[in-house]
Design a protein around this motif. Structure first.
Motif, short mmCIF file in Angstrom:
data_model
loop_
_atom_site.label_atom_id
_atom_site.label_comp_id
_atom_site.label_asym_id
_atom_site.label_seq_id
_atom_site.Cartn_x
_atom_site.Cartn_y
_atom_site.Cartn_z
N GLN A 105 0.78 -1.23 0.00
CA GLN A 105 0.00 0.00 0.00
C GLN A 105 0.81 1.30 0.00
O GLN A 105 0.37 2.29 -0.58
N PRO A 106 1.99 1.36 0.64
CA PRO A 106 2.75 2.62 0.58
C PRO A 106 3.10 3.08 -0.84
O PRO A 106 3.41 4.26 -1.04
N PHE A 107 3.05 2.16 -1.81
CA PHE A 107 3.38 2.54 -3.19
C PHE A 107 2.13 2.89 -4.02
O PHE A 107 2.26 3.18 -5.21
N LEU A 108 0.95 2.88 -3.41
CA LEU A 108 -0.26 3.19 -4.17
C LEU A 108 -0.21 4.61 -4.77
O LEU A 108 -0.59 4.79 -5.94
N PRO A 109 0.25 5.65 -4.03
CA PRO A 109 0.30 6.97 -4.64
C PRO A 109 1.19 7.02 -5.89
O PRO A 109 0.84 7.66 -6.88
N GLU A 110 2.33 6.32 -5.85
CA GLU A 110 3.22 6.33 -7.03
C GLU A 110 2.62 5.54 -8.18
O GLU A 110 2.83 5.87 -9.35
N ALA A 111 1.88 4.48 -7.87
CA ALA A 111 1.20 3.73 -8.93
C ALA A 111 0.11 4.59 -9.56
O ALA A 111 -0.07 4.60 -10.78
N ALA A 112 -0.62 5.35 -8.72
CA ALA A 112 -1.67 6.22 -9.23
C ALA A 112 -1.09 7.33 -10.10
O ALA A 112 -1.71 7.75 -11.09
N ALA A 113 0.11 7.80 -9.76
CA ALA A 113 0.74 8.88 -10.52
C ALA A 113 1.49 8.38 -11.75
O ALA A 113 1.99 9.19 -12.54
N GLY A 114 1.60 7.07 -11.91
CA GLY A 114 2.29 6.54 -13.08
C GLY A 114 3.78 6.39 -12.91
O GLY A 114 4.49 6.08 -13.87
N SER A 115 4.29 6.58 -11.69
CA SER A 115 5.72 6.41 -11.45
C SER A 115 6.12 4.95 -11.32
O SER A 115 7.28 4.59 -11.51
N GLN A 164 -6.76 0.14 -2.24
CA GLN A 164 -6.41 -1.01 -3.07
C GLN A 164 -5.84 -0.55 -4.40
O GLN A 164 -6.08 0.58 -4.84
N ILE A 165 -5.10 -1.43 -5.06
CA ILE A 165 -4.48 -1.08 -6.34
C ILE A 165 -5.53 -0.74 -7.38
O ILE A 165 -5.34 0.15 -8.21
N GLU A 166 -6.68 -1.43 -7.31
CA GLU A 166 -7.75 -1.14 -8.29
C GLU A 166 -8.23 0.30 -8.16
O GLU A 166 -8.49 0.98 -9.17
N GLU A 167 -8.34 0.78 -6.91
CA GLU A 167 -8.79 2.15 -6.69
C GLU A 167 -7.73 3.15 -7.17
O GLU A 167 -8.08 4.19 -7.76
N ALA A 168 -6.47 2.86 -6.92
CA ALA A 168 -5.40 3.77 -7.34
C ALA A 168 -5.37 3.93 -8.85
O ALA A 168 -5.24 5.05 -9.37
N ILE A 169 -5.48 2.81 -9.58
CA ILE A 169 -5.43 2.88 -11.04
C ILE A 169 -6.70 3.51 -11.60
O ILE A 169 -6.65 4.29 -12.56
N ALA A 170 -7.85 3.18 -10.98
CA ALA A 170 -9.10 3.80 -11.42
C ALA A 170 -9.05 5.31 -11.23
O ALA A 170 -9.53 6.08 -12.07
N LEU A 171 -8.43 5.75 -10.13
CA LEU A 171 -8.32 7.18 -9.86
C LEU A 171 -7.42 7.86 -10.89
O LEU A 171 -7.72 8.95 -11.38
N ARG A 172 -6.31 7.22 -11.22
CA ARG A 172 -5.41 7.77 -12.25
C ARG A 172 -6.16 7.92 -13.58
O ARG A 172 -6.13 8.98 -14.22
#
Length: 445
Positions: free
Chosen positions: A53-63, A139-147
């Motif tokens: 979970q600590p990497f969810l913001p970077e996954a959402a930002a595309g990093s 969750q990862i699904e939420e992070a990617i959906a948000l991006r």
């Protein structure tokens, strides 16, 4: 109670309820320490992977690639029995757990030791419109959906001639100023600001980013001075930070705040804390005032010798701070999983468990690319050094050598290439185009 070994003797089963960080790491360490014929490890979780979970913001930002933020349980826990299912009930007298698989009839499995590591879920409030219009960030699904959603709204704003639609599309509201909320809004604003380079008619100043926090400060995990610094840095980027303010309503995406502010927002993200997974109420174990499983310093559930609990869903005494409980942080999750695994192994072999004790070393947070804050071992860092420490720490904690290399590769490529500002919102509705084509064909016939 498990399966029979080669010599005909029954192998004890260690049932781990939850495949998150604590569940996966506990299982992994137990498998390393116990031989094949010493115990059968069974992990049950509705998801077949663990999310870091600590990497969810970077996954959402595309990093980071979404695939590099998750760890397939079956790949890591090769000797374990992994069930993609839910545990709906635990009968401690019979030592039996009820399993509800994704498909098919429910069934029961026996156990000798059981670990409760179901973690937490988003803590929501009965705010009008929130369930219909809000999106979580756990969750990862939420992070990617948000991006995909944020970039999709930029596409709408760049195309429409209607100023009201444009203004709504470019308004982003985040509720909750803890680590999750601050990192999410900082990383996504950074991504959207970067994306403006490919949208000729959208400037960073055209977007409205709002952080709403009910208390008088953000990032309560770090010192007040660093929280104030973070507010200052966010406001320098044009992000509005509203403290001592609450979301009152967001019906039809019309956001109304307790300070009288009203706006229409296309994006409403809820990051206002977490609460223990309510499924533990069905497990026949003692619970604390807020619904956490009560555990002793040995991580054994109060009143049981063969039931264990750790992580966000457990109430564990903090021996380093008498009178307090361990906070729901990655630091404690990592170390509790290690001690929990060692204690379960000791119990299987007939030894006494040891108490868990860890002094909190501090916290780190990312505020976007090359920006961050850190409060570690009484050392306060800001800007690039804090951001580098954030990445270094979490890279060291992400599970498996394979994932570490993939994460480093993503970061290295980002040094030379700009991240792709592409929203794939339609990926959430993959059948729409086919269904439309099939419908047109049926009409033609």
């Amino acid at each position: 109670m498990g399966k029979a070994s080669g010599n005909g003797k029954a192998i004890p089963r260690i049932l781990i309820v939850g495949g998150g960080y604590v569940g996966m790491y506990t299982a992994h360490r137990i498998l390393k320490k116990l031989g094949k014929d010493e115990a059968l490890v069974t992990v049950v979780d509705p998801r077949s992977y663990m999310t870091y979970q600590p990497f969810l913001p970077e996954a959402a930002a595309g990093s980071l690639s979404p695939r590099h933020v998750v760890v397939p349980l079956r790949s890591v826990l090769k000797r374990a029995e992994v069930l993609t299912a839910r545990v709906t009930d635990i009968d401690h007298e019979r030592k039996v757990a009820s399993i509800e698989p994704i498909a098919g009839e429910p069934y029961e499995i026996e156990f000798d030791q059981v670990v409760i590591a179901v973690g937490s879920i988003a803590r929501t409030l009965p705010i009008p419109g929130l369930a219909e219009n809000g999106i979580g960030f756990k969750q990862i699904e939420e992070a990617i959906a948000l991006r995909n959603h944020v970039l999709g709204q930029m596409d709408i704003a760049a195309t429409t001639k209607d100023e009201k639609i444009r203004r709504r599309a470019l308004t982003f509201v985040f509720i909750g100023g803890g680590f999750a909320g601050i990192e999410a809004i900082a990383e996504l604003e950074d991504m959207a600001r970067d994306a403006c380079k490919i949208y000729p008619n959208i400037r960073p100043e055209d977007m409205r980013w709002v952080m709403v926090e009910g208390s008088g400060r953000i990032l309560p995990e770090v010192r007040p001075a660093l929280g104030e610094y973070t507010v200052h840095e966010l406001e320098k980027r044009g992000i509005q930070v509203k403290l001592n303010t609450f979301l009152e309503s967001c019906v039809n995406r019309r956001v109304q705040l307790s300070d009288g502010t009203k706006m229409v927002a296309s994006t409403i993200v809820w990051t206002a804390g977490v609460k223990p997974n309510p499924v533990v109420q069905k497990f026949g174990v003692p619970l604390g005032e807020r619904g956490h499983v009560k555990a002793n310093p040995t991580l054994q559930v109060e009143g049981f010798a063969n039931v264990w609990a750790a992580g966000d869903g457990a109430q564990v005494p903090d021996l380093a701070n008498p009178g307090k409980w361990c906070s729901p942080s990655a630091q404690h999750a990592v170390r509790q999983a290690k001690q929990l695994a060692d204690n379960v192994v000791a119990a299987v072999r007939g030894f006494e468990p040891r108490e868990y004790k860890h002094k909190h070393v501090g916290s780190v947070a990312s505020l976007g690319l090359h920006k961050g804050v850190a409060d570690v071992y009484n050392i306060r860092l800001r800007g690039w050094p804090a951001w580098f420490m954030h990445r270094t720490y979490h890279m060291s904690r992400v599970p498996t050598f394979n994932r570490k290399i993939r994460v480093i590769a993503d970061w290295t490529l980002a040094l030379f290439f700009r991240r792709e500002a592409v929203g794939l919102g339609s990926i959430e509705r993959p059948r729409d185009e086919f269904a439309e084509a099939a419908g047109e064909q049926r009409k033609a016939a």
